[in-house]
Design an enzyme around this catalytic site. Structure first.
Site, short mmCIF file in Angstrom:
data_model
loop_
_atom_site.label_atom_id
_atom_site.label_comp_id
_atom_site.label_asym_id
_atom_site.label_seq_id
_atom_site.Cartn_x
_atom_site.Cartn_y
_atom_site.Cartn_z
N GLY A 190 0.79 -1.23 0.00
CA GLY A 190 0.00 0.00 0.00
C GLY A 190 0.82 1.27 0.00
N SER A 210 10.89 2.73 0.61
CA SER A 210 9.77 2.11 1.32
C SER A 210 10.05 0.67 1.74
CB SER A 210 8.53 2.13 0.42
OG SER A 210 8.80 1.39 -0.78
N SER A 238 7.00 -1.98 1.67
CA SER A 238 6.62 -2.38 0.31
C SER A 238 6.96 -3.85 0.06
CB SER A 238 7.30 -1.48 -0.72
OG SER A 238 8.71 -1.52 -0.59
N SER A 258 12.93 0.69 -8.44
CA SER A 258 14.37 0.81 -8.32
C SER A 258 14.72 0.96 -6.85
CB SER A 258 14.87 2.03 -9.10
OG SER A 258 16.27 2.19 -8.96
N TYR A 296 15.31 13.47 -8.01
CA TYR A 296 14.17 13.59 -7.10
C TYR A 296 13.89 15.08 -6.90
CZ TYR A 296 12.51 9.30 -4.82
OH TYR A 296 11.86 8.13 -4.52
#
EC number: 2.5.1.26
Length: 597
Positions: A177, A243, A247, A258, A517
């Site tokens: 999620g 994450s 994840s 990645s 980023y």
């Protein structure tokens, strides 16, 4: 070949964070994960009466240590007004579920748990974009799943998909999620029953082959649990996204993810050898546990990045590597972002790539310094002052210009020593200064804190988010410069009172380019619809990225957030190919999440 039965449900330490403490987790995610924000329930940033900021809980190395500089930095440099308290609602509203009685009768007794609990339905209907978290805190989700079915095997996935096809029920797949692309949002106009397929209990490692260095893994396993279990056999997967705590392997595959250490372990497409997917027209299962094949188009590539649109990814054969003998953090100061960028470019040409190497601009460098915890002794405080004097006065680094490269070296002792020598030789050419392990480690700590800090800022009417792009080396300066300009312009057009916070990080290097980023945020006091305002500014920034040669995403994926840009990215024929694949595999649109196109 070693066979492993059940992976224990434990919180374990990601390789990128030393000294963390973890505890056993209950199966019910809402017992330990927030229902309206990121991360562990007991972990959040709090502002104390004396102005110190503290990270609660005990999950991270710097938990419960006071950060005295953050408040001043956040108010002066970011523009957060910490007097504007904006509490979240106590209860998140949920519409009653749509029930397909024939389907419910058909699945009775087939699965260990089926839930209609409203809190579970909401949890399985959102990811972690700023927009979704804002709605959870101050509004409601327009459409949520009607029930949640927990599967624990490939066989159960096949049963569920078959019955969904038979009774025309929509399925959406839930791993960790953690997506940031609206991928889990339910289509508002969907009138069929929507069932969330929770894969978190499908978390076994079926076998580990130490000779071929491969493993067969069920895709509901989280990154941290995968590494914990593999470590028993002296091997790692090495895929470490930001994450990684939450994840799953299935999520990585479906978003074409990645990791921070891709230089050593590869991106997910480099790690996966074969996948098993349950689709509405049958199970895709390939015997591809080979180093390479030439047998037509690579069907793995249809699954990688498919974002839950064609089926349930249940198993994957992955590559594994020996556990690194050495893991070492380092950091390098540069006088400005331009010199740091040139260093990163030359490093990409050298092919001597540490496991991870990332360049943060001055805003993000100051961000990390603002999170520095209080010294533990007078001696430590004195050393910090001496270091600061040496850098700013003797070495002549401008505090408002200097930036930082954070590095993780992994491998054998000889590999790490060789890489260190080459990296620091190159840094010296660009007037870089070796800044030590502490700054390197703190840089990676900040990575795990970003989402917690976003939620903290939201309490004070400040919204922020990050997005990423891949871009050729020659376009890196233009992308950064023009995104900065465009975000400031768009904020001004929409009545944002203070200049937005904008920051950049070059997080991955490639032969031909880099990953950038972008972090940006602004105070929304006086803005009638903050979510709409933010979304429009982010879309404008994405347009600017593509205008300057960047991609719509490097690793977050497309979801519904960026699908409006897909035709420009892959062309009309590319979109048509994806449509035809979807129609052939899923003619009844059972996996109707409307991601990608």
């Amino acid at each position: 070949m070693i066979r492993i039965q059940q992976l224990q449900s434990q919180i374990v330490e990601p390789a990128g964070l030393k000294g963390q403490y973890y505890e056993q987790r209950p199966q019910n995610k809402l017992e330990w994960f927030k229902n309206n924000g990121w991360g562990y329930k007991d972990t959040k940033f709090v502002l104390e009466q004396d102005g110190a900021v503290r990270l609660t809980g005990n999950k991270y190395r710097f938990s419960n240590q006071r950060m005295m500089k953050f408040k001043e930095w956040a108010e002066a440099k970011v523009g957060i007004d910490l007097s504007l308290n904006c509490e979240a609602q106590n209860e998140i509203p949920a519409n009653p579920p749509i029930i397909n009685e024939q389907f419910m009768n058909a699945i009775q007794g087939q699965f260990n748990e089926v839930s209609f609990d409203n809190a579970q339905r909401i949890l399985h209907s959102h990811g972690h974009t700023m927009q979704e978290i804002y709605e959870l805190r101050h509004g409601k989700l327009a459409r949520i799943v009607d029930c949640v079915v927990y599967i624990n095997s490939h066989a159960q996935a096949e049963v569920l998909v078959k019955l969904a096809v038979e009774h025309n029920v929509m399925l959406t797949v839930y791993g960790g999620g953690t997506n940031v692309t609206w991928a889990l949002q339910c289509p508002k106009e969907e009138t069929r029953m929507i069932v969330s397929v929770d894969t978190s209990r499908m978390n076994h490692i079926r076998w580990v082959d130490r000779k071929n260095m491969t493993a067969l893994v069920e895709t509901g396993v989280t990154g941290k649990d995968l590494e914990k279990e593999l470590s028993r056999y002296g091997v790692v997967c090495g895929h470490e996204p930001d994450s990684v705590e939450f994840s799953t392997l299935g999520g990585w595959i479906s978003t074409r993810a990645s990791g921070m250490k891709k230089n050593r372990y590869g991106n997910i497409e480099d790690i996966i050898l074969s996948v098993k997917v349950v689709t509405p027209t049958g199970t895709l299962s390939q015997s591809l546990d080979y180093p390479r094949v030439s047998s037509g188009p690579d069907l793995n590539q249809i699954v990688l990045g498919s974002e839950g649109t064609i089926g349930i990814i249940t198993e994957a054969v992955i590559k594994i590597k020996a556990q690194p003998e050495v893991c070492k953090y380092e950091s390098i100061l540069f006088h400005n972002f331009a010199l740091g960028t040139e260093f990163m470019y030359k490093l990409s040409r050298s092919k001597v790539w540490p496991a991870s190497v990332r360049l943060v601009d001055n805003n993000q460098f100051q961000f990390g310094m603002a999170l520095k915890t209080m010294p533990h002794s007078k001696r430590e405080e004195f050393i910090d002052k001496v270091k600061k004097y040496f850098i700013t006065q003797f070495m002549q680094y401008d505090p408002d210009q200097m930036c930082l490269v954070t590095v993780v070296f992994e491998g054998t002792k000889q590999e790490v020593e060789f890489q260190e020598k080459k990296v620091f030789e190159l840094a010296k050419f660009y007037k870089g200064f070796r800044a030590g392990a502490e700054n390197g480690e703190r840089g990676y700590f900040l990575t795990y804190m970003i989402a917690y800090l976003r939620d903290f800022a939201m309490q004070f009417q400040f919204i922020a988010e990050s997005f990423e792009t891949a871009v050729g080396w020659k376009n890196v300066p233009a992308v950064c410069e023009n995104i900065q300009r465009r975000i400031v312009e768009e904020c001004s057009k929409r009545g944002v009172e203070k200049e937005p916070f904008v920051s950049f990080r070059i997080s991955q290097v490639y032969d031909t380019g880099a990953t950038i980023y972008v972090y940006f945020g602004f105070g929304y006091k006086g803005i009638a619809d903050p979510v709409k305002c933010y979304s429009e500014i982010e879309d404008a920034a994405r347009e600017e990225i593509m205008k300057n040669g960047g991609s719509i995403s490097h690793h977050h994926g497309v979801g519904k957030l960026r699908k409006q840009f897909m035709q420009k990215q892959i062309g009309e024929t590319g979109v048509e190919i994806l449509k035809r694949i979807k129609q052939q595999i899923d003619p009844k649109n059972i996996f109707g999440n409307q991601n990608l196109i």
